[in-house]
Design a protein around this motif. Structure first.
Motif, mmCIF file in Angstrom:
data_model
loop_
_atom_site.group_PDB
_atom_site.id
_atom_site.type_symbol
_atom_site.label_atom_id
_atom_site.label_comp_id
_atom_site.label_asym_id
_atom_site.label_seq_id
_atom_site.Cartn_x
_atom_site.Cartn_y
_atom_site.Cartn_z
ATOM 1 N N UNK A 98 18.113 -14.431 54.622
ATOM 2 C CA UNK A 98 19.111 -14.901 55.575
ATOM 3 C C UNK A 98 18.761 -14.529 57.009
ATOM 4 N N UNK A 99 17.524 -14.218 57.261
ATOM 5 C CA UNK A 99 17.089 -13.825 58.601
ATOM 6 C C UNK A 99 17.292 -14.977 59.579
ATOM 7 N N UNK A 100 17.907 -14.635 60.743
ATOM 8 C CA UNK A 100 18.125 -15.580 61.832
ATOM 9 C C UNK A 100 18.913 -16.806 61.371
ATOM 10 N N UNK A 101 19.928 -16.560 60.574
ATOM 11 C CA UNK A 101 20.816 -17.643 60.136
ATOM 12 C C UNK A 101 22.140 -17.515 60.877
ATOM 13 N N UNK A 102 22.946 -18.566 60.860
ATOM 14 C CA UNK A 102 24.271 -18.469 61.512
ATOM 15 C C UNK A 102 25.313 -17.787 60.645
ATOM 16 N N UNK A 103 24.906 -16.986 59.671
ATOM 17 C CA UNK A 103 25.850 -16.320 58.776
ATOM 18 C C UNK A 103 26.804 -15.443 59.581
#
Length: 1513
Positions: free
Chosen positions: A988-993
């Motif tokens: 999930x790196x650099x995701x809009x989570x």
């Protein structure tokens, strides 16, 4: 004996001869001069010719050389045989050395584990020691600070007084002057101040510092901690048996039983052997299987094969084949007949197969035996300590389904479990007596939660023995040692207690059909029945052995007739009573036979009224019919019971028993499930005929445990005939459908948990909501719901529905919500939903269908859809055609095998998506990725559940959510490791989570997440952790390596994660934190101080803080810790151990919301901040609320206290909402509400209202719409119940009808009294006008005098005296006395015939009452002579004499009065009350005294004649 082997009797020389070289013949032993030439085969000796002719004549002989050759050949064979064993010995030596080496290594490993475990214990003890020492220091510091401050104040005051007194004395000793006056004035003022200044003379703290150290239980635990597990089993002696060794049916489970034995062939009695089994398919692959350890030396290997053909089964014990292994198997196909109800044998077998191989973690779980280092097919799986069910499929016929638990104190472990209860929502509750808690499991044995704290205060448990579930969801617990019954909410929150002061030793508890709580008091030998509010309804029973007496009763149950069934422990019987305590039935006696007991304990009643009893001393469960006749046993012989206690029936009909001696509970098939013939008595006779036809015996006492296998060719035709008969019977039964009358004015009918077998009819046809959940409904017929066309909500979950008619829902076109979850639907039909165009919510979870099909085409309005079950295998493209957009989607596909891409892709937009994909995550990550691709949208919330995320590869499917830019992900009910978390952060790196939720998680790791340090999560805003269990929590490292992640967070929730402290250095990393929830953890005053950095205000942006449900004790401390949080708006410190509120506190000025509910506060002080707008003080012990003004307060919660009146409204000028439910309010009125200037909402239900006329009138008027001002009652009318007066108790206030007499009694009494007074006055006036008073007085006087004269007459009669003593009694006025003495007396007494006159002045007896004298004189005189004159009329005594003469006239003596008119007098001057006298004067002649002298002689003559009573000449 082998050839060439010497006889045991042969000599050594003989052997020497046979081994001598050829050509050297030795001498005969008997005939020394002869040479041996032959060999006797029979005697096995060398002989000479002479010996041959003597002893060996008939014996067979051979030449000596030939015998020698034969002997050598035999010796050579033995040599070869011995040499051939050397390789075997070498292999055995290697094997044994390896085993010995492994044993040594295992010993070293276990030794290391022991050292490590005890080192961890030492560390834990050291940590606890440090915490206690720190807590001691803090506590001492706080007390010391208070006392030191007080001491300094007193010393300062003492010093000031001494110094000023010294100065004053010096001033007084000096000379007076103008300057000294000024100084003395200042000293005087100073002395006055010192004398009046308040000093703290009483100690403001105490010296108590105690240590409560409960070490006995810890010592016992340490004493019993750890067990060295081993077994003597060897593979060469162990064997396998069972039908699964030779043949099994395609797709159905087969079972092989392995019995382990020791080297001597004796059976091993313990489990835990390292056993493995695998089935090799024809293509070389290995099939799945599962090994169940019964802990008694036997094991079950359960496997299911999906292909036909020949297979091999290899069973190894300690990596060695057991006897006969590998085995040859043959798999044959089984062709099912056409579909039938799930009660048939085939379906039951399939259901058993499913439950036997499944578990709460998925059907394909592979176990790993203790000590093994690698995963193996079919390796043994032990029972989970967290409650994973140990299901079994034993070739011996047995009713046991699974068992849960071992001895211990952890989750899923028990120590002397007692009571059992089952809820309608599929939960099993266990009263864990010696662990002082209640543990909750699902019907499948999966651990859910536990609650309970040891102690003797309300809300704590000391020895829970009985447990029950109230229809409203509350959990009722009998606490034997605390001598009361505690009531908790369904979440385990304490609510109330009942029976305190009445109960002596409550053992069992149950709930009847009216919601009353039935308590079995073991010590008092009495059954109590309480209302849920604690009011005693009735009680019955006493100690003894009579029919209505008990000797140690244990548990109780309630049947369908609301009759109470009680087990009488020492009387060895079961008794049935009416709710009033009248005995209806008693059965059982002491013994071991059928229907006999040896101390019965638990009792339950099934849907058919059969009584199930736990026979404690005989360690068995017996089943009786409703009349007490023995029916059967519940067979648990494969895993015997040992001292069973509580019993209950689950919502799916299974029997749950607390196996106290084995420290576990077991679930077994009930009698009704095994023998459905007893479920329908109308089909009993036909079913008996069929049973006899197929070789069974039926009847009341038949043994159903002896079953025979019958051919399907014989069974199916008979079952078909039976189904036809049952169909005819069901038609008749449908005509007599049950009636559900539990409907309210909101058109809601609650028909749940009523044991209905078919859809009942309801009282109202315009019902809007119909709840039929948790019944035993099996089918929905065409006309069952036809009358309810306005129905909007239909709940049918948790029934046994296997068939729904295609037209059964065609009339429900207004239906908006339909719940068909947890039934037995095998196929979904589109006809069910064809007319439900308004349907918005549909739940199909937990059924038996394997695929969906295009069933949702017409459901265009659907917004919530839940489908799936453990058997769902495929989701195809087109299955969800018709469904366009959903707010909520839930898919249960833990065993999903096929998914067509795009099947869920047309659903957009999607709100919340919940996916249960345990199996696919492990076996088919590509399938999971395909599903994620279809349901992942940036605006959707993704919830994934039931996962086992242990390695990086298991995280790969989440990469799809990264591509789809999902902002919210929640992982629920899963297992996580460090490796998986690091992998997730990398994926999930650099995701809009933005939102990451983790709920119901088992975490195995140490928090080593440094590998993810380079990842970026700038958008991560919220982390939500709830119910996290960390294994080896003391190995968990700090959160410092997560600084890269913590700095972004604005909202953090750590709920029920067993958090003890958050180090201050970690708190400083949360630089952007605005919301912090640490509720339901283990924070104390000491650790919260560390977590909030001693109140330095490091969380500068924090606006909301929730530390509820921890172990905080000081309100002052929490106020000091948050005083520097300048932006804090909301503070929740509820459910803590606060017992008092200080007088003064310091709070941040921005605080507007404060929650202090569910504490033990008894009073409110000005400590509360004046800036509050919302205050919650609910569920404390407040009795009053006054003297605390909160001018800004808008919302006040005071429910669950003990307030008897509304708080003063003038204290809260801005209050808009007031909640004061569940207190002790008697009433309130318009005046109370007018004091609240801005109040608009009020909730005051569930109080103890006194239904007076004023209050009832006010409430009815208010409910009718004429509310006081704009105040509106928000709670429902049924919460307003009368508590008094007694005739109205329990009635709704708006339904009370009071009469005018009850409501206006004072007015009516006042009016009646006024009317009576006026009437009395009028009557008095009338009587006065009619001289009634005078008549009464005279009547009384006359009666009294008459009585006295009568007594005198009797006395005279006794002396023979004459009644008449005088001729006349002369009545005259004193003014006429001269005329009487001068004229009357001489003329009458001195005449020729003298007359005797009675004169009062002369003849009255002295000392007698005058009235008596008058009456006596009149009665002793022939007549009364009245001398009438004006003075006579006005004379008092003359009037008396006239009065009594008047009464003589009433006696009928008309000649008794002679009137002499002394002077002219008008008859009008005679009082009107002398009506007869006036009449006599008008009707009779009277004698008038003449003034002329010449007429006087005639006067005297006439008078004498009148006195004598002579007729006039």
């Amino acid at each position: 004996m082998e050839t060439g082997q010497p006889s045991p009797d042969s000599s050594s020389e003989e052997c020497t001869v046979l081994e001598a070289p050829l050509g050297m013949r030795p001498a005969c032993l008997i005939h020394t001069n002869k040479e041996t030439v032959l060999y006797c085969s029979q005697c096995q000796v060398c002989v000479c010719e002479e010996c041959l002719s003597q002893k060996h004549t008939d014996h067979p002989t051979v030449p000596l050389s030939e015998a020698l050759e034969t002997h050598r050949d035999g010796l050579q064979d033995r040599l070869v045989a011995a040499q051939n064993r050397l390789p075997q010995i070498s292999e055995a030596l290697i094997s044994i050395r390896e085993i010995l080496h492994q044993l040594t290594n295992q010993r070293a490993s276990i030794e290391e584990d022991i050292h490590v475990s005890f080192e961890e214990l030492h560390k834990t003890l050291d940590i606890r020691k440090s915490v206690l020492l720190m807590e001691l220091e803090v506590t001492y510091g706080l007390k010391q600070k208070v006392l030191q401050t007080q001491l300094d104040t007193l010393l300062h005051g003492q010093e000031g007084i001494i110094h000023t007194c010294t100065q004053t004395e010096e001033a007084l000793s000096g000379e007076a002057s103008m300057s000294s006056i000024q100084a003395e004035r200042g000293l005087g003022e100073r002395l006055g101040e010192l004398a009046s200044h308040g000093l703290p003379f009483q100690a403001e703290e105490n010296d108590q510092l105690d240590l409560l150290m409960e070490t006995e239980g810890l010592r016992r635990s340490i004493h019993n901690m750890g067990t060295i597990v081993t077994t003597s089993a060897v593979a060469s002696q162990s064997e396998a048996s069972g039908p699964g060794l030779e043949q099994c049916t395609l797709g159905l489970p087969a079972c092989v039983t392995i019995t382990t034995r020791d080297k001597a062939g004796g059976p091993c009695r313990s489990g835990n052997a390292i056993l493995s089994a695998e089935v090799c398919t024809p293509d070389g692959s290995v099939a799945d299987g599962e090994i169940l350890d019964h802990k008694n030396g036997t094991y079950d290997f359960i496997y299911t094969l999906k292909k036909e053909g020949e297979f091999s089964l290899a069973v190894r014990l300690y990596d060695q084949h057991i006897k006969g292994s590998p085995f040859r198997l043959r798999v044959a196909k089984f062709t099912d007949p056409e579909e039938s109800p799930p009660t048939t044998a085939a379906t039951s077998l399939a259901a058993t197969a499913t439950t036997s191989t499944g578990s709460s973690e998925g059907a394909k779980r592979r176990g790993k035996s203790p000590g093994s280092s690698s995963k193996k097919k079919g390796s043994r799986r032990t029972g989970s300590a967290l409650g994973t069910p140990r299901r079994r499929e034993n070739p011996i016929e047995d009713d046991l389904i699974f068992r849960i638990g071992t001895k211990g104190r952890n989750k899923g472990e028990f120590t002397n479990l007692q009571g059992v209860a089952a809820s309608s929502i599929g939960r099993i509750l266990i009263a864990d007596s010696n662990n002082q808690c209640v543990q909750i499991f699902s019907n499948d044995g999966e651990f859910k939660s536990r609650f309970g704290v040891r102690g003797r205060s309300p809300g704590q448990l000391q020895r829970p023995t009985g447990v029950a579930v109230h229809p409203n969801g509350d959990i009722i617990i009998a606490d034997y040692d605390n001598k009361w019954v505690s009531i908790f909410s369904s979440e385990g929150k304490y609510k109330a207690k009942l029976g305190s002061g009445r109960l002596m030793g409550p053992k069992g508890v149950s709930v009847d059909k009216n919601g009353h709580v039935i308590v079995v008091d073991n010590k008092a030998c009495t059954v109590f029945i309480f209302q849920p509010n604690g009011k005693l309804v009735t009680k019955f029973g006493s100690r003894g052995n009579g029919d209505k007496q008990f000797a140690g009763p244990h548990f109780a149950a309630v049947n369908n007739n609301n009759e109470i069934i009680v087990t009488d422990f020492h009387n060895h019987s079961v008794k049935v009573f009416t709710p009033e305590g009248e005995l209806l039935l008693k059965f059982g006696s002491n013994g071991e036979g059928n229907g006999q007991f040896n101390a019965p304990t638990g009792v339950a009643v099934d849907i058919n009224g059969n009584i199930i009893v736990a026979d404690w001393g005989n360690s068995r469960i017996q089943v009786f019919d409703g009349s007490g006749s023995f029916l059967s046993y519940i067979n648990t012989s494969a895993d015997p019971l040992y001292g069973p206690q509580g019993l209950a029936l689950t919502s799916d009909g299974h029997v749950v028993v607390a196996d106290s001696g084995n420290h576990c509970f077991k679930t077994a098939s009930s009698f009704t499930q095994k023998h459905p013939v007893y479920a329908r008595s109308r089909t009993n006779s036909l079913f008996c005929v069929l049973l006899q036809h197929i070789g069974c015996q039926s009847g009341k006492n038949s043994n159903f445990g002896e079953r025979r296998m019958v051919s399907l060719a014989t069974l199916w035709p008979n079952l078909f005939l039976l189904s036809l008969y049952q169909g005819q019977s069901s038609t008749t039964e449908a005509e007599k459908r049950s009636v559900c009358g539990q409907c309210d004015e909101h058109l809601f009918c609650n028909c749940s948990s009523q044991k209905y077998h078919c859809i009942p009819t309801v009282e109202i046809t315009n019902v809007l909501t119909l709840d039929l959940s948790s019944n035993d409904i099996t089918m929905v017929a065409e006309d069952d719901l036809g009358d309810y066309e306005r129905l909007q909500t239909l709940d049918l979950h948790s029934n046994k529905i296997w068939r729904i008619h295609d037209s059964s829902l065609k009339h429900q076109q207004m239906l908006q919500s339909l719940d068909l979850s947890y039934n037995q639907l095998h196929v979904l039909s589109p006809a069910w939903f064809s007319e439900l165009r308004s349907l918005q919510h549909l739940d199909l979870l937990g059924n038996s269908y394997r695929t969906l099909g295009p069933v949702f085409r017409s459901l265009n309005s659907l917004r919530t859809l839940r489908f799936g079950n453990p058997g769902l295998e495929e989701v195809r493209r087109g299955d969800l055609v018709g469904v366009r957009q959903l707010k909520e989607l839930e898919v249960y596909g833990n065993n999903l095998r096929r998914y067509d891409p795009g099947s869920l892709g047309d659903l957009w937009p999607l709100g919340v998506v919940t996916l249960h994909l345990r199996g696919p995550f492990q076996d088919d990550p590509a399938l999971v990725s395909s599903i994620f691709r279809d349901v992942s949208y940036p605006e959707s919330s993704l919830v994934v559940a039931d996962l086992l995320l242990t390695e990086k590869w298991s995280i790969e499917p989440f990469s799809e959510t990264n591509r789809r830019r999902v902002r919210s992900i929640t992982v629920r009910n899963s297992t996580l490791t460090d490796e998986a978390i690091v992998g997730f952060l990398k994926v999930m790196d650099e995701t809009p989570l933005e939102f990451l939720g983790v709920e119901e998680i088992l975490f195995q790791g140490t928090g080593s997440w440094k590998e993810a340090k380079q990842t970026r999560h700038d958008n991560l805003d919220t982390i939500y952790f709830r119910n996290i269990q960390v294994i080896n929590v003391y190995k968990f490292t700090s959160f410092l390596p997560l600084a890269f992640l913590l700095k972004y967070l604005r909202k953090v929730s750590l709920i029920n994660c067993k958090v003890t402290v958050i180090p201050c250095i970690t708190s400083t990393l949360l630089t952007n934190l605005e919301y912090l929830d640490l509720s339901s953890n283990l924070l104390s005053d000491l650790t919260i101080t560390e977590s909030l950095c001693n109140g330095r205000g490091v969380l500068k942006k924090l606006r909301v803080l929730n530390v509820s449900d921890n172990a905080l004790k000081s309100i002052v401390l929490i106020s000091q810790l948050v005083i520097h949080l300048d932006k804090l708006v909301q503070l929740d410190v509820s459910q803590n151990a606060y017992t008092s509120m200080p007088t003064v506190c310091s709070w941040p000025p921005t605080l507007t919301f404060l929650n202090l509910s569910w504490a033990k506060l008894r009073r409110v002080t000005p400590c509360l901040p004046s800036s509050l707008e919302v205050l919650d003080l609910g569920h404390n012990d407040l009795t009053v609320f006054h003297s605390v003004a909160l001018p800004a307060l808008k919302e006040l919660h005071l429910s669950g206290n003990k307030l008897m009146q509304l708080p003063h409204g003038w204290l809260f000028p801005s209050l808009e909402i007031l909640l004061i439910q569940g207190n002790s309010l008697n009433m309130f009125g318009p005046h109370d509400l007018r004091l609240y200037g801005r109040l608009r909402e009020l909730q005051a239900g569930w109080n103890r209202f006194v239904c007076s006329c004023e209050f009832v009138t006010f409430m009815v008027w208010w409910r009718g719409g004429a509310a006081e001002g704009s105040v509106e009652l928000k709670d429902r009318p049924e919460t307003y119940i009368c508590d008094s007066p007694l005739p109205l108790q329990g009635q709704r206030i708006d339904k009370v009808q009071l009469s005018a007499l009850e409501c206006h009694a004072v007015l009516l009494v006042s009016t009646l009294c006024g009317f009576t007074l006026v009437f009395g006055i009028v009557v008095g006036i009338v009587l006065w006008k009619l001289h009634a008073t005078w008549y009464l007085m005279m009547m009384w006087a006359w009666l009294k005098a008459k009585r006295n004269s009568g007594r005198q007459k009797r006395w005279n009669t006794d002396e023979n005296a004459d009644d008449l003593c005088y001729d006349a009694f002369v009545s005259y006025s004193e003014r006429d006395e001269a005329w009487v003495e001068e004229f009357l007396v001489p003329e009458l007494e001195n005449s020729q015939s003298p007359l005797s006159l009675c004169l009062h002045k002369r003849d009255f007896l002295p000392g007698h009452w005058i009235v008596d004298n008058i009456i006596n004189a009149m009665e002793h005189s022939r007549c009364t002579l009245f001398v009438l004159s004006e003075s006579f009329v006005h004379s008092e005594w003359c009037r008396y004499e006239l009065d009594f003469s008047h009464f003589r006239l009433f006696d009928g003596n008309a000649d008794a009065a002679i009137l002499v008119l002394l002077e002219p007098i008008s008859k009008d001057n005679v009082p009107k009350r002398f009506c007869k006298l006036r009449k006599l004067m008008s009707s009779r002649t009277y004698i008038e005294w003449p003034e002329e002298e010449e007429k006087r002689s005639e006067f005297w003559a006439n008078l004498r004649q009148a006195v004598r009573g002579e007729p006039k000449m």
